[in-house]
Scaffold this motif. Structure first.
Motif, PDB file in Angstrom:
ATOM      1  N   PRO A 159     -33.408  38.006 -27.095  1.00  0.00           N
ATOM      2  CA  PRO A 159     -33.820  39.260 -27.746  1.00  0.00           C
ATOM      3  C   PRO A 159     -34.770  39.019 -28.917  1.00  0.00           C
ATOM      4  O   PRO A 159     -34.730  37.977 -29.568  1.00  0.00           O
ATOM      5  N   ILE A 160     -35.631  39.991 -29.163  1.00  0.00           N
ATOM      6  CA  ILE A 160     -36.560  39.943 -30.299  1.00  0.00           C
ATOM      7  C   ILE A 160     -35.940  40.719 -31.461  1.00  0.00           C
ATOM      8  O   ILE A 160     -35.586  41.889 -31.322  1.00  0.00           O
ATOM      9  N   PHE A 161     -35.827  40.051 -32.608  1.00  0.00           N
ATOM     10  CA  PHE A 161     -35.171  40.666 -33.764  1.00  0.00           C
ATOM     11  C   PHE A 161     -36.143  41.074 -34.873  1.00  0.00           C
ATOM     12  O   PHE A 161     -35.735  41.724 -35.832  1.00  0.00           O
ATOM     13  N   ASN A 162     -37.399  40.677 -34.774  1.00  0.00           N
ATOM     14  CA  ASN A 162     -38.341  40.961 -35.862  1.00  0.00           C
ATOM     15  C   ASN A 162     -39.571  41.723 -35.380  1.00  0.00           C
ATOM     16  O   ASN A 162     -40.694  41.446 -35.796  1.00  0.00           O
ATOM     17  N   ALA A 163     -39.341  42.689 -34.494  1.00  0.00           N
ATOM     18  CA  ALA A 163     -40.457  43.493 -33.983  1.00  0.00           C
ATOM     19  C   ALA A 163     -41.147  44.269 -35.095  1.00  0.00           C
ATOM     20  O   ALA A 163     -42.322  44.639 -34.973  1.00  0.00           O
ATOM     21  N   ASN A 164     -40.438  44.513 -36.202  1.00  0.00           N
ATOM     22  CA  ASN A 164     -41.033  45.241 -37.325  1.00  0.00           C
ATOM     23  C   ASN A 164     -42.167  44.459 -37.989  1.00  0.00           C
ATOM     24  O   ASN A 164     -43.016  45.042 -38.673  1.00  0.00           O
ATOM     25  N   ILE A 165     -42.221  43.130 -37.762  1.00  0.00           N
ATOM     26  CA  ILE A 165     -43.277  42.301 -38.364  1.00  0.00           C
ATOM     27  C   ILE A 165     -44.540  42.314 -37.514  1.00  0.00           C
ATOM     28  O   ILE A 165     -45.642  42.566 -38.003  1.00  0.00           O
ATOM     29  N   HIS A 166     -44.398  42.044 -36.226  1.00  0.00           N
ATOM     30  CA  HIS A 166     -45.574  41.897 -35.357  1.00  0.00           C
ATOM     31  C   HIS A 166     -45.744  43.032 -34.354  1.00  0.00           C
ATOM     32  O   HIS A 166     -46.782  43.125 -33.701  1.00  0.00           O
ATOM     33  N   GLY A 167     -44.727  43.864 -34.190  1.00  0.00           N
ATOM     34  CA  GLY A 167     -44.846  45.006 -33.282  1.00  0.00           C
ATOM     35  C   GLY A 167     -44.623  44.671 -31.816  1.00  0.00           C
ATOM     36  O   GLY A 167     -44.842  45.518 -30.940  1.00  0.00           O
ATOM     37  N   ILE A 168     -44.175  43.468 -31.511  1.00  0.00           N
ATOM     38  CA  ILE A 168     -43.919  43.079 -30.117  1.00  0.00           C
ATOM     39  C   ILE A 168     -42.460  43.370 -29.796  1.00  0.00           C
ATOM     40  O   ILE A 168     -41.553  42.818 -30.418  1.00  0.00           O
TER      41      ILE A 168
END
Length: 321
Positions: A159-168
């Motif tokens: 899972p991606i946990f930092n989508a708020n940084i790069h938007g992915i």
């Protein structure tokens, strides 16, 4: 005519014995080097002579102290030299100081025909170098030309946990057409190889690469059972940016982040921040200006770069700490 020992007076026997003793021991005292005594003996039938090799115990006196030694020589009666023979090639190797790959390469006068500078950037599913995975990778050959740019999303399998940084987001990478890392590495290797000069080296550049991008790249290669080529070097542009910022006047000093450097050099960004391709295109411009600002030659670039072993040693040290 045979002479019986009984026919010789005791006085003459004593003189003969003393003379032999003085000759033998006087000879040994002349030279401190150990010698072998020659003894010629008759054969059983008394008709032939042969040489007999015997050990001789000798003693030498140096400043009142005695040292005894046993010596053998293949040449009877000759001094036994104490000699240490060292191969000339071995002496040369001992005298030569150790040189790193970077030091040897930097001496090359034709570096422009050996080096390929490739700027890279990664986006990840999190900040953990152990648990997080690469979800996007981009690269650009500074020499430009056809197919000089590389970019792709990566299915991390986590899972991606930092989508708020790069938007992915997860739904962007969890697709059949998005390659996993084990599928992508051979493609990325072919891309770098296609940009390299024959018999040359690739310098992979990343901003804050030593503590972030390069560690992720090494971990992913290891996890997928791939080896990073020996003709890859790695250059972190962050220390170079910090050196540049030191020369800036105090009132306008900025952080050495990629966005701040872009603003400082009045560069426009093509795309959103923290997306791999957008960051690579900006870093390519920033890096060229940094090298000009710091008057960095190709030799300097090589000397300030890292090998894979340099980086893996740093990673291992960080784990211990």
């Amino acid at each position: 005519m045979c002479i019986s020992i009984s026919q010789v007076s005791r006085f003459r026997v004593h003189l003969i014995g003393s003379s032999c003793y003085e000759r033998v021991h006087g000879c040994l005292k002349i030279n401190s080097s150990p010698r072998l005594l020659d003894v010629r003996a008759s054969s059983v039938d008394g008709t032939k002579n042969r040489w007999i090799r015997r050990n001789a115990s000798t003693s030498t006196t140096t400043q009142g102290s005695k040292r005894s030694s046993n010596a053998k020589s293949s040449v009877l009666g000759g001094a036994v030299p104490i000699t240490r023979i060292i191969d000339a090639e071995s002496v040369t190797k001992i005298q030569q100081p150790f040189e790193t790959l970077q030091q040897r390469l930097a001496k090359n006068k034709d570096l422009s025909n050996l080096l390929t500078v490739i700027v890279t950037d990664l986006e990840t599913s999190g900040l953990s170098r152990v648990k997080s995975r690469i979800i996007e990778i981009a690269a650009q050959d500074l020499a430009g030309g056809v197919n000089s740019t590389f970019q792709t999303l990566v299915n991390p399998g986590v899972p991606i946990f930092n989508a708020n940084i790069h938007g992915i987001r997860n739904d962007m990478v969890c697709r059949p057409e998005v390659p996993r890392m084990e599928e992508l590495i051979p493609i990325f290797l072919r891309y770098v190889e296609s940009r390299q000069k024959p018999g040359g080296y690739a310098i992979i550049v990343a901003h804050n690469g030593k503590t972030f991008d390069f560690q992720f790249l090494i971990n992913e290669f290891s996890r997928c059972s791939f080896e990073i080529p020996d003709n890859w070097l790695f250059f972190d542009s962050l220390p170079l940016a910090r050196d540049c910022m030191k020369s800036v006047e105090a009132e306008v000093k900025l952080k050495a982040t990629l966005s701040a450097l872009g603003d400082y050099f009045n560069l426009s960004r093509d795309g959103e921040a923290h997306r791999a391709l957008s960051d690579v295109l900006l870093l390519s411009q920033v890096f060229q200006r940094l090298t000009i600002n710091q008057k960095l030659s190709l030799s300097d670039l090589v000397l300030r770069s890292y090998t894979v072993s340099d980086l893996t040693s740093a990673i291992a040290k960080n784990k211990k700490d």
